[in-house]
Design an enzyme around this catalytic site. Structure first.
Site, PDB file in Angstrom:
ATOM      1  N   LYS A   1       0.732  -1.131   0.167  1.00 43.59           N
ATOM      2  CA  LYS A   1      -0.063   0.093  -0.042  1.00 43.59           C
ATOM      3  C   LYS A   1       0.941   1.257  -0.094  1.00 43.59           C
ATOM      4  CE  LYS A   1      -3.886  -2.521   2.113  1.00 43.59           C
ATOM      5  NZ  LYS A   1      -4.405  -2.919   3.399  1.00 43.59           N
TER       6      LYS A   1
ATOM      7  N   GLN B   1      -4.988  -1.665   9.466  1.00 41.49           N
ATOM      8  CA  GLN B   1      -4.953  -2.952   8.647  1.00 41.49           C
ATOM      9  C   GLN B   1      -5.672  -4.222   9.633  1.00 41.49           C
ATOM     10  OE1 GLN B   1      -3.346  -3.456   5.696  1.00 41.49           O
ATOM     11  NE2 GLN B   1      -4.216  -5.730   5.827  1.00 41.49           N
TER      12      GLN B   1
ATOM     13  N   ASP C   1     -11.243   2.350   3.693  1.00 40.90           N
ATOM     14  CA  ASP C   1     -11.517   0.985   3.291  1.00 40.90           C
ATOM     15  C   ASP C   1     -12.969   0.567   3.141  1.00 40.90           C
ATOM     16  OD1 ASP C   1      -9.645  -1.111   3.080  1.00 40.90           O
ATOM     17  OD2 ASP C   1      -9.165  -1.347   5.386  1.00 40.90           O
TER      18      ASP C   1
END
Ligand code: NDP
Length: 281
Positions: A52, A96, A119
């Site tokens: 990322k 995460q 997200d």
């Protein structure tokens, strides 16, 4: 032989398009930033986080990875999220997953401002998807739809079968397909006679987490098969679909690696740039 849903090539095209949007923002003096929070030392998460950061660098997105120790408390994690919510350098915040087991994942995700939730896991964004409103759509499901559309796979009126009902893949991708006017069936571990469902599918999405779970006899000839699975077998990454056998039956198939995974990061970049564009408006 099936047409390859080539995530690598599609992601490269997407990154080129995003570069144009970054240029437009830069011309207005707007910078874009993403904060990634990693708790603990899960090896797969380390790889994802690194990829990322690399994608951010490629596009000129300012990114910071904040690493917290395994024993971080819920309070400490949420205090960090609060700080990042207030920090104007960051348009997007990503925590995460999976978090260490002692932490409350849902509460941590809820703590992120919905507009910074790149997200798309915040309950507000999930709710918007389920009620047909504009919100941030989760990266993997969004990437799957992007792949199908980029390959001009017909969707409206078609039978779509999704194996897996997780909040991050199965349920949101089912909603996206429903919004495209597919007739959607969601299957899971308690589904009776799974193959009877999958054999009807014009679009089959496998998000199970079991290596080579979908075999050729489960696939309708000509179907578009999207393999979301990431499984490690003898040090190799394999999907949920028996690629070699299924590619002879399917009309379209995505490989692993080089399929959905590549799109997921591209979609994260898009969601981050979209957050900055929204803020600018
Ligand atoms: P989960 O473990 O949360 O969900 C798996 C789903 O598969 C569950 O709904 C489960 O059913 C169902 N399932 C398990 N066994 C069977 C079975 N025998 N028959 C039918 N259904 C079954 O996984 P995720 O959704 O998070 O991820 C799925 C896969 O996708 C994983 O391999 C993951 O690594 C990968 N992934 C890949 C991403 C990418 O970017 N490419 C991103 C996210 C995930 P039940 O609900 O009944 O338990």
């Amino acid at each position: 032989m099936a047409i390859l849903l080539d995530g690598k090539a599609m992601a490269a095209q997407l990154m080129a398009d995003l570069q144009g949007r970054m240029d437009a923002l830069r011309a207005q003096g707007i910078s874009v930033g993403l904060a990634v929070v990693l708790v603990g030392d899960d090896p797969a998460s380390q790889v994802y986080v690194r990829n990322k950061a690399k994608a951010c660098q490629e596009l000129g997105i300012y990114s910071e990875t904040i690493r917290l120790p395994q024993e971080t408390t819920q309070q400490e994690l949420e205090a960090l999220i609060d700080r990042l919510n207030q920090d104007d350098r960051f348009d997007g915040i990503l925590v995460q997953l999976p978090l260490p087991r002692h932490l409350n994942e849902a509460a941590a995700l809820r703590r992120i401002l919905a507009e910074k939730d790149v997200d798309g896991f915040h309950i507000e964004n999930a709710g918007k998807l389920f009620t047909g409103q504009n919100g941030v759509v989760a990266c993997t499901p969004k990437g799957i739809l992007h792949m199908l559309k980029a390959a001009n796979v017909p969707l409206s009126g078609k039978e779509a079968v999704v194996i897996g009902r997780s909040n991050i893949v199965g349920k949101p991708v089912a909603m996206l397909l429903l919004n495209e006017n597919c007739t959607v069936t969601l299957c899971h571990s308690r589904t009776a006679d799974l193959a009877a469902h999958t054999r009807r599918a014009d679009i089959l999405v496998a998000a199970v987490g079991r290596p080579r779970f979908v075999t050729a006899d489960m696939v309708k000839p000509g179907a578009a098969v999207v393999d979301v699975g990431i499984n490690r077998v003898d040090g190799k990454v394999v999907g949920d679909v028996d690629f070699e056998a299924v590619e002879r039956v399917a009309g379209y198939i995505s490989p692993v690696p080089g399929g959905v995974g590549k799109m997921t990061i591209g979609m994260l970049m898009e969601n981050t740039i979209e957050a900055a564009e929204r803020k600018a408006r």
